[in-house]
Design a protein around this motif. Structure first.
Motif, mmCIF file in Angstrom:
data_model
loop_
_atom_site.group_PDB
_atom_site.id
_atom_site.type_symbol
_atom_site.label_atom_id
_atom_site.label_comp_id
_atom_site.label_asym_id
_atom_site.label_seq_id
_atom_site.Cartn_x
_atom_site.Cartn_y
_atom_site.Cartn_z
ATOM 1 N N TYR A 176 47.495 25.430 44.340
ATOM 2 C CA TYR A 176 48.806 26.030 44.031
ATOM 3 C C TYR A 176 49.780 25.742 45.193
ATOM 4 O O TYR A 176 50.954 25.495 44.980
ATOM 5 C CB TYR A 176 48.620 27.540 43.855
ATOM 6 C CG TYR A 176 49.885 28.322 43.572
ATOM 7 C CD1 TYR A 176 50.410 28.392 42.283
ATOM 8 C CD2 TYR A 176 50.533 29.027 44.588
ATOM 9 C CE1 TYR A 176 51.561 29.131 42.024
ATOM 10 C CE2 TYR A 176 51.674 29.771 44.335
ATOM 11 C CZ TYR A 176 52.181 29.821 43.048
ATOM 12 O OH TYR A 176 53.320 30.558 42.795
ATOM 13 N N VAL A 212 52.828 25.014 40.313
ATOM 14 C CA VAL A 212 53.333 25.471 39.002
ATOM 15 C C VAL A 212 54.289 26.645 39.227
ATOM 16 O O VAL A 212 54.170 27.387 40.196
ATOM 17 C CB VAL A 212 52.186 25.939 38.053
ATOM 18 C CG1 VAL A 212 51.398 24.757 37.517
ATOM 19 C CG2 VAL A 212 51.267 26.947 38.724
ATOM 20 N N GLN A 213 55.257 26.742 38.316
ATOM 21 C CA GLN A 213 56.194 27.873 38.375
ATOM 22 C C GLN A 213 55.540 29.055 37.673
ATOM 23 O O GLN A 213 55.081 28.905 36.530
ATOM 24 C CB GLN A 213 57.478 27.523 37.618
ATOM 25 C CG GLN A 213 58.253 26.363 38.231
ATOM 26 C CD GLN A 213 58.733 26.681 39.635
ATOM 27 O OE1 GLN A 213 59.298 27.744 39.865
ATOM 28 N NE2 GLN A 213 58.479 25.782 40.576
ATOM 29 N N VAL A 214 55.472 30.209 38.330
ATOM 30 C CA VAL A 214 54.890 31.377 37.662
ATOM 31 C C VAL A 214 55.871 32.547 37.714
ATOM 32 O O VAL A 214 56.669 32.661 38.649
ATOM 33 C CB VAL A 214 53.529 31.812 38.276
ATOM 34 C CG1 VAL A 214 52.488 30.731 38.121
ATOM 35 C CG2 VAL A 214 53.666 32.201 39.727
ATOM 36 N N CYS A 259 48.581 31.350 24.180
ATOM 37 C CA CYS A 259 48.772 30.284 25.184
ATOM 38 C C CYS A 259 48.140 28.967 24.741
ATOM 39 O O CYS A 259 48.042 28.025 25.543
ATOM 40 C CB CYS A 259 48.165 30.700 26.525
ATOM 41 S SG CYS A 259 48.908 32.172 27.202
ATOM 42 N N SER A 271 43.461 24.971 33.406
ATOM 43 C CA SER A 271 44.241 24.250 34.415
ATOM 44 C C SER A 271 45.224 25.233 35.075
ATOM 45 O O SER A 271 45.380 26.374 34.611
ATOM 46 C CB SER A 271 45.027 23.120 33.753
ATOM 47 O OG SER A 271 45.995 23.688 32.887
ATOM 48 N N LEU A 272 45.911 24.769 36.127
ATOM 49 C CA LEU A 272 46.934 25.625 36.754
ATOM 50 C C LEU A 272 48.034 25.961 35.761
ATOM 51 O O LEU A 272 48.544 27.089 35.739
ATOM 52 C CB LEU A 272 47.528 24.934 37.989
ATOM 53 C CG LEU A 272 46.899 25.347 39.316
ATOM 54 C CD1 LEU A 272 45.507 24.784 39.474
ATOM 55 C CD2 LEU A 272 47.756 24.932 40.491
ATOM 56 N N ASP A 273 48.401 24.977 34.920
ATOM 57 C CA ASP A 273 49.431 25.237 33.894
ATOM 58 C C ASP A 273 48.961 26.318 32.929
ATOM 59 O O ASP A 273 49.742 27.181 32.525
ATOM 60 C CB ASP A 273 49.752 23.952 33.122
ATOM 61 C CG ASP A 273 50.693 23.053 33.914
ATOM 62 O OD1 ASP A 273 51.639 23.583 34.524
ATOM 63 O OD2 ASP A 273 50.452 21.831 33.938
ATOM 64 N N ASP A 274 47.671 26.260 32.540
ATOM 65 C CA ASP A 274 47.140 27.292 31.632
ATOM 66 C C ASP A 274 47.264 28.678 32.271
ATOM 67 O O ASP A 274 47.656 29.644 31.611
ATOM 68 C CB ASP A 274 45.659 27.027 31.313
ATOM 69 C CG ASP A 274 45.451 25.793 30.449
ATOM 70 O OD1 ASP A 274 46.351 25.461 29.658
ATOM 71 O OD2 ASP A 274 44.369 25.173 30.573
ATOM 72 N N TYR A 275 46.915 28.770 33.561
ATOM 73 C CA TYR A 275 47.015 30.086 34.237
ATOM 74 C C TYR A 275 48.478 30.536 34.342
ATOM 75 O O TYR A 275 48.774 31.725 34.244
ATOM 76 C CB TYR A 275 46.358 30.040 35.615
ATOM 77 C CG TYR A 275 44.869 30.287 35.553
ATOM 78 C CD1 TYR A 275 44.368 31.546 35.200
ATOM 79 C CD2 TYR A 275 43.954 29.276 35.806
ATOM 80 C CE1 TYR A 275 43.011 31.782 35.111
ATOM 81 C CE2 TYR A 275 42.592 29.503 35.709
ATOM 82 C CZ TYR A 275 42.133 30.752 35.362
ATOM 83 O OH TYR A 275 40.784 30.991 35.259
ATOM 84 N N ALA A 276 49.391 29.570 34.533
ATOM 85 C CA ALA A 276 50.820 29.927 34.594
ATOM 86 C C ALA A 276 51.272 30.456 33.226
ATOM 87 O O ALA A 276 51.972 31.477 33.147
ATOM 88 C CB ALA A 276 51.641 28.710 35.003
ATOM 89 N N ASN A 277 50.844 29.778 32.144
ATOM 90 C CA ASN A 277 51.208 30.243 30.790
ATOM 91 C C ASN A 277 50.615 31.625 30.519
ATOM 92 O O ASN A 277 51.269 32.496 29.951
ATOM 93 C CB ASN A 277 50.685 29.262 29.727
ATOM 94 C CG ASN A 277 51.444 27.950 29.786
ATOM 95 O OD1 ASN A 277 52.563 27.902 30.282
ATOM 96 N ND2 ASN A 277 50.826 26.888 29.284
#
Ligand code: SAM
Length: 292
Positions: A176, A212-214, A259, A271-277
């Protein structure tokens, strides 16, 4: 005198009445190519400075001293100070700072010693502080690069892409904040005393912006930690704790499938994107229930 020559190391240490401390993770390098390569890969040059964690008898310190403008080497073991005075006598750009890296204000140290200069962190880390030391170096926000030797399995996990099964909450935290690269292996027979495990060198390059943007960073890491704390459970069953048990299984399942994830997926597959979503969906659900 060769700082990686096993006979010379033993002779210097004997002269100073020094005994290796297992609890301080003291395994010193005995192969010259290793500190040479770590210093070459760390990014420090004549315009930049370096902070080393745990110089030992100084084999990596000398290499950093040849490349960087200035070097600060933080060593916890007072018994090594007279040894370093001898071995680093020819390195006028090195300052040894006695202390525990975990209790050192790294930002203040760099601001005081190297104002306005890019600084690179470098270390053959003692195994017992691998995770807190890497976190301290990364969280300080002052290093242009962090090149460290760690246990080989830890290096593999840190560099494992999220979603591949070898990832961990720590690797997601690192990826991250930084680009993680696996550089090279260092077999156990390159150290005295010889450790029971092999090592590897990794380089972390901190990112200007998180990967990623969260919507809510704390919630993002709470979800990651909950998922990996119970990695054998499905994501739906693992993350309920983050919401204090306020959501039932149907609500959590809806959040996960919203998601685009399978209802039976495990956290290690995300993925990091999945966690952000997932964080975004969790924020929406919490807001709807007056929890945010
Ligand atoms: N750099 C040397 C080399 O590569 O041969 C020594 C590396 S040895 C694995 C780890 C070094 O870190 C030792 O010198 C040990 O005393 C020092 N050390 C252990 N814990 C430390 C801490 N909390 N803060 C600073 N130095 C520490």
């Amino acid at each position: 005198m060769g700082l990686c020559d096993i006979q010379d190391i033993k002779a210097i240490l004997a002269r100073h009445g020094f005994h290796f401390s297992k609890s301080l993770g003291q395994n010193f390098l005995t192969e010259q190519w290793v500190p040479e390569r770590i210093a070459a890969e760390c990014g420090a040059d004549a315009e930049a400075c370096a902070v080393e964690v745990g110089p030992g008898i100084g084999c990596l310190t000398v290499q950093l001293s040849r490349r960087a403008a200035q070097v600060a080497a933080i060593e916890i073991d007072r018994a090594l100070l007279p040894v370093l005075e001898e071995t680093l006598a020819g390195c006028s750009n090195v300052e040894v700072v006695q202390g525990d890296v975990l209790k050192t204000d790294l930002r203040a140290l760099c601001a005081q010693k190297f104002p306005g200069r890019p600084v690179y962190a470098c270390a053959n880390l003692p195994y017992y502080i691998t995770t807190p030391a890497i976190s301290a170096l990364l969280d300080s926000g002052v290093f242009a690069g962090i090149t460290v030797m760690v246990q080989k399995e830890v290096a593999e996990r840190i560099c494992a892409p999220a979603g591949t099964g070898n990832a961990s909450a720590f690797s997601i935290y690192i990826q991250y904040h930084a680009r993680a690269e696996y550089l090279f292996d260092v077999p156990r027979d390159c150290f005295v005393p010889q450790p029971k495990v092999d090592s590897a060198v990794i380089r972390l390059t901190p990112l200007a912006q998180p990967a990623v943007q969260v919507e809510n960073e704390k919630l993002f890491f709470d979800l990651v930690r909950a998922a990996f704390n119970q990695r054998r459970k499905t994501l739906v069953n693992a993350i309920g704790v983050v919401f204090g048990g306020k959501f039932d299984k149907a609500q959590l399942t809806e959040m996960v499938t919203y998601c685009g994830l399978d209802a039976r997926v495990r956290g290690e597959r995300l993925s990091l994107d999945d966690y952000a979503n997932l964080t975004g969906a969790a924020c929406a659900l919490m807001r709807a229930h007056g929890m945010l």
